[in-house]
Design a protein around this motif. Structure first.
Motif, PDB file in Angstrom:
ATOM      1  N   ASP A 152      13.681   3.883  -4.164  1.00  0.00           N
ATOM      2  CA  ASP A 152      12.294   4.376  -3.260  1.00  0.00           C
ATOM      3  C   ASP A 152      11.052   4.432  -4.189  1.00  0.00           C
ATOM      4  N   THR A 155       9.162   1.104  -4.123  1.00  0.00           N
ATOM      5  CA  THR A 155       8.298   1.025  -2.687  1.00  0.00           C
ATOM      6  C   THR A 155       6.850   1.592  -2.963  1.00  0.00           C
ATOM      7  N   LEU A 156       7.079   2.898  -3.263  1.00  0.00           N
ATOM      8  CA  LEU A 156       5.836   3.925  -3.531  1.00  0.00           C
ATOM      9  C   LEU A 156       4.957   3.239  -4.745  1.00  0.00           C
ATOM     10  N   LYS A 158       4.740   0.026  -5.629  1.00  0.00           N
ATOM     11  CA  LYS A 158       3.986  -1.129  -5.066  1.00  0.00           C
ATOM     12  C   LYS A 158       2.792  -0.748  -4.196  1.00  0.00           C
ATOM     13  N   SER A 159       3.177   0.323  -3.288  1.00  0.00           N
ATOM     14  CA  SER A 159       2.010   0.555  -2.411  1.00  0.00           C
ATOM     15  C   SER A 159       0.754   1.081  -3.129  1.00  0.00           C
ATOM     16  N   ASP A 244       9.464   9.406  -1.219  1.00  0.00           N
ATOM     17  CA  ASP A 244       9.301   8.967  -0.001  1.00  0.00           C
ATOM     18  C   ASP A 244       7.787   8.639   0.679  1.00  0.00           C
ATOM     19  N   THR A 246       4.247   6.516   1.049  1.00  0.00           N
ATOM     20  CA  THR A 246       3.465   5.120   1.093  1.00  0.00           C
ATOM     21  C   THR A 246       2.148   5.355   1.021  1.00  0.00           C
ATOM     22  N   TYR A 401       5.591   0.297   5.834  1.00  0.00           N
ATOM     23  CA  TYR A 401       6.434   0.212   4.718  1.00  0.00           C
ATOM     24  C   TYR A 401       7.417  -0.823   4.311  1.00  0.00           C
ATOM     25  N   PHE A 404       5.634  -3.341   2.114  1.00  0.00           N
ATOM     26  CA  PHE A 404       5.572  -3.010   0.554  1.00  0.00           C
ATOM     27  C   PHE A 404       6.913  -3.328   0.040  1.00  0.00           C
ATOM     28  N   LEU A 405       8.021  -2.954   0.825  1.00  0.00           N
ATOM     29  CA  LEU A 405       9.515  -2.948   0.420  1.00  0.00           C
ATOM     30  C   LEU A 405       9.802  -4.422   0.061  1.00  0.00           C
TER      31      LEU A 405
END
Length: 756
Positions: A152, A155-156, A158-159, A244, A246, A401, A404-405
């Protein structure tokens, strides 16, 4: 101070009047040309334009008017330039060592008007916009533990990286699992102007373990409470984020809100968007005390220096002890304790606009935070349901989401314009090595691949391993790409021991793999399989890098170096463990060979014994591996002897020998110069021989290669002459390196190659 504000207001009023007079003139002249959707004349000239009496003189007057309009617009531009110069000379509002600044959006400190999300309460001094230095480092703290949370976090991050314009310093409070995963990821990601520090979460457990917690985050969900004590004493402020989260905007906008804190405000929080703290969700629902609806701690702005001076540590501990006497445990981890402290000390909190933490759990008021989805800035998937929550815009949020994932993380390696990065020894060494390569060399791309740093995410799925008491355990090691994914279930059915796999995937393919694995009962029932994602980069399949990654992250003393398109015989795992003891592998340099066979049939009744295999071999259902295209690869195994052998027997190395072997975990790595197809295993076996490994064939072991479409790399090898020339060049260079490292003993490899 009041005089300064009045002076600024006069300056702004004069500036606006200079801008507005010509602008209003322009708007009046052109807006008046339409009435009820139809053209209306601005002057008698306009009505004459369509009249027979329209003359050349009228045309000249119209052109003169248009010329004047252009002059007015030019004057307007000049005034804007003068204004910008005047503002540039005005002293900037500074904080700390700030010098170069840019404006950020206003926040709110008022708890009223949740619907609008933007109120003028707690506005900055004299109406001035908060500012952030261009190259100011933004500090972000995240608590992360375990395999899923590590996924998780990516992904955070990356955003955040996608939108950022500032250097970033991540402070990760992590357990040993998350630290291993994320340290490797950031080291191989090599993102400029990003620094990462880790803090041992396991050492902090004693600080919060006395607090009973019912929340699914467990003990790690309480660790944000001790950040003032955990983070460096010289760190003044930090943005704290849940995993969790974004981001849909530049995190510098949130960092700028620190400038709006006043007095004793030390916590920046968004109001909780559910009715949890109102206590009306069900009968006898008794939440922890909170101010109104309470606050959500998924996004926190912490003024650490002031919190320390206020003795935050003592404050939250006393509050928790008092409330636990009646509540017995927390339901929402740290959030309950933060709210209890704020209830007693409301002056501590600066309320952020709710678009800084749009909470997507069921039954929230999140939809009242924005008029349009483009208004929001941070999405918080704070429900155990995560992407399955109910919200009328959830599809939009989910797509954001997923973007970015699946976003290619390699694209985030961009430099920040005008912000010098800290010196990185690894990066500098890499640049030096690349600069020494000749770009005009026809094999340049082959040589360059050896130095390519591939972003690597270890243990992509949950992994558990319990060491065996007799210390004979063996891990099956293999590598694969997306087109071999279908082999995983079959291998898991044939091999019950631990497995270490390196998967060469893009970011999008990694998510496809995740969905595939989570949908497979076979794969989900196995926790002793380590899946390590090596992200795609470059034009070659880095086969030996993948093997090295899989080898490096085994948990057993021995490993079986296999390939993904081979199925081991049933019971091979236990047989190898017994052979380890029989051949005293712990104290001798042996490589145990598992004989390789192949079938051309996609559907095969797998032989359950050596006798059954020999029968299928005689009937032509099975063949010795690659006997018809590459006999030399496995001929030294001596299949004729193996047919009748009942005890292990030794074989000698020969040119182009590439068997599948079981070795100790301390064996040499594969040579990275060999990519794609050709010589990748041959070179490794040659290295083992040079290090005086003894090759021993196991009499009752076998593996069978399953048919599949030719790989892209073997197709290139067969069709591209330059590919074959470069492979030959790399072979020669490898043999020369062997001669330098092993001296006279390595001459036999040159002789064998010349004779083959």
């Amino acid at each position: 101070m009041l005089g300064i504000c009045r002076g600024r207001r006069k300056f702004l009023a004069a500036s606006l009047s200079l801008l507005c007079i010509p602008a209003v003139t322009w708007i009046y002249l052109f807006a008046g040309s339409f009435e009820d959707g139809k053209p209306v004349s601005l002057s008698p000239l306009e009505s004459q334009a369509h009249s027979p009496r329209y003359t050349a003189s009228s045309q000249r007057e119209r052109e003169s008017l248009e010329l004047r309009m252009r002059e007015v617009e030019e004057e307007n531009r000049a005034l804007r330039r003068q204004l910008s110069l005047a503002q540039g000379r005005a002293p900037a509002h500074r904080r700390g060592n700030h010098s170069k600044t840019y404006s950020m959006e206003e926040g709110t400190g008022d708890s009223e008007n949740l619907r609008a999300g933007i109120v003028a309460g707690n506005s900055s001094e004299c109406g001035q916009q908060p500012v952030v230095e261009k190259c100011e480092t933004i500090h972000v703290a995240i608590v992360c533990a375990g395999y899923n949370a590590s996924r998780d976090v990516v992904t955070l991050v990356k955003s955040v990286l996608f939108h950022r314009r500032n250097p970033l310093h991540f402070h990760l409070v992590a357990d040993s699992i998350a630290e291993q995963i994320l340290a490797t990821l950031f080291r191989t990601w090599m993102v400029p102007a990003v620094r990462v520090d880790f803090y041992n979460a396991d050492e902090l457990k004693s600080e919060v373990s006395w607090i009973p917690n019912k929340h699914y985050s467990g003990i790690y969900g309480l660790m944000k409470l001790v950040l003032t004590k955990t983070l460096p004493a010289n760190l003044e402020r930090v943005i704290v984020l849940d995993t969790d989260i974004t981001f849909a905007t530049d995190i510098a906008e949130l960092w700028a809100v620190f400038h709006k804190f006043k007095g004793q405000q030390v916590l920046g929080l968004v109001e909780n968007q559910s009715d949890w703290y109102l206590g009306n969700l069900w009968k006898n629902h008794r939440p922890w005390p909170a101010l109104g609806r309470g606050y959500n701690t998924g996004v926190i702005l912490l003024l650490l220096d002031k919190l320390r001076k206020m003795k935050w540590e003592q404050m939250w501990r006393l509050t928790a002890e008092r409330e636990l006497m009646g509540m017995l445990s927390t339901s929402l981890a740290d959030q309950d304790i933060f709210n209890a402290v704020i209830k007693q000390n409301p002056f501590l909190v600066y309320q952020l606009p709710c678009f800084w933490n749009v909470q997507l759990s069921d039954h929230t008021r999140s939809e009242q935070c924005y008029r349009d989805v483009s208004d929001l800035k941070v999405i918080h998937w704070n429900s155990p349901k995560k992407l399955r929550v109910k919200n009328k815009h959830v599809e939009f949020f989910r797509n954001l989401y997923l973007t970015f994932l699946e976003y290619d993380g390699n694209l985030l390696r961009r430099e920040l314009f005008g912000c010098p990065s800290e010196a990185d020894v690894n990066s500098e060494n890499l640049q030096k090595q690349l600069s020494e390569l000749d770009e005009d060399d026809l094999c340049y791309e082959f040589r360059r691949e050896r130095f390519t740093v591939h972003r690597t995410h270890l243990y992509f799925l949950h992994y558990e391993y319990e060491p065996t008491a007799d210390n004979t355990d063996v891990t099956l090691v293999a590598q694969l790409s997306m087109d071999r994914l279908q082999m995983l279930e079959a291998i898991c059915k044939h091999w019950e021991g631990p497995i270490s796999l390196a998967l060469y995937l893009s970011d999008a393919e990694a998510q496809q793999f995740l969905r595939y694995a989570q949908g497979s009962e076979v794969l989900m029932s196995r926790h002793n399989v380590g899946y390590h994602i090596v992200y795609k980069e470059g034009q070659f399949y880095p086969v030996n890098l993948l093997r090295n990654v899989a080898m490096k992250h085994i948990s057993t003393p021995y490993m079986f170096l296999s390939d993904i398109d081979f199925l081991p015989m049933y019971g091979l795992y236990e047989y190898l463990r017994k052979s380890v003891i029989q051949l005293d592998l712990a104290n001798t340099k042996k490589a145990m060979i598992v004989p390789a066979f192949e079938t051309l049939r996609y559907r095969l009744s797998f032989p359950k014994s050596k006798a059954e295999l020999l029968s299928m071999l005689d009937m032509g259902t099975l063949f010795t591996f690659r006997y018809h295209v590459w006999t030399k690869g496995h001929a030294p195994t001596n299949f004729a002897k193996w047919r009748t052998a009942t005890t292990p027997y030794r074989v000698e190395w020969e040119a182009d020998f590439e068997p599948y072997v079981v070795v100790r975990r301390d064996c040499p790595e594969y040579d990275r110069r060999f990519v794609g197809f050709g010589w990748n295993k041959v070179a490794h076996i040659m290295e083992l021989d040079a290090q005086e490994y003894e090759f021993t064939v196991l009499p009752n072991a076998y593996m069978i290669h399953m048919p599949h479409a030719p790989s892209f790399d073997i197709t290139k090898f067969r069709s591209n002459k330059q590919y074959r020339i470069c492979l030959k060049t790399l072979k020669e260079e490898f043999q020369q390196d062997m001669s330098r490292r092993y001296g006279f003993a390595a001459l036999k490899y040159l002789t064998a190659e010349n004779n083959s």
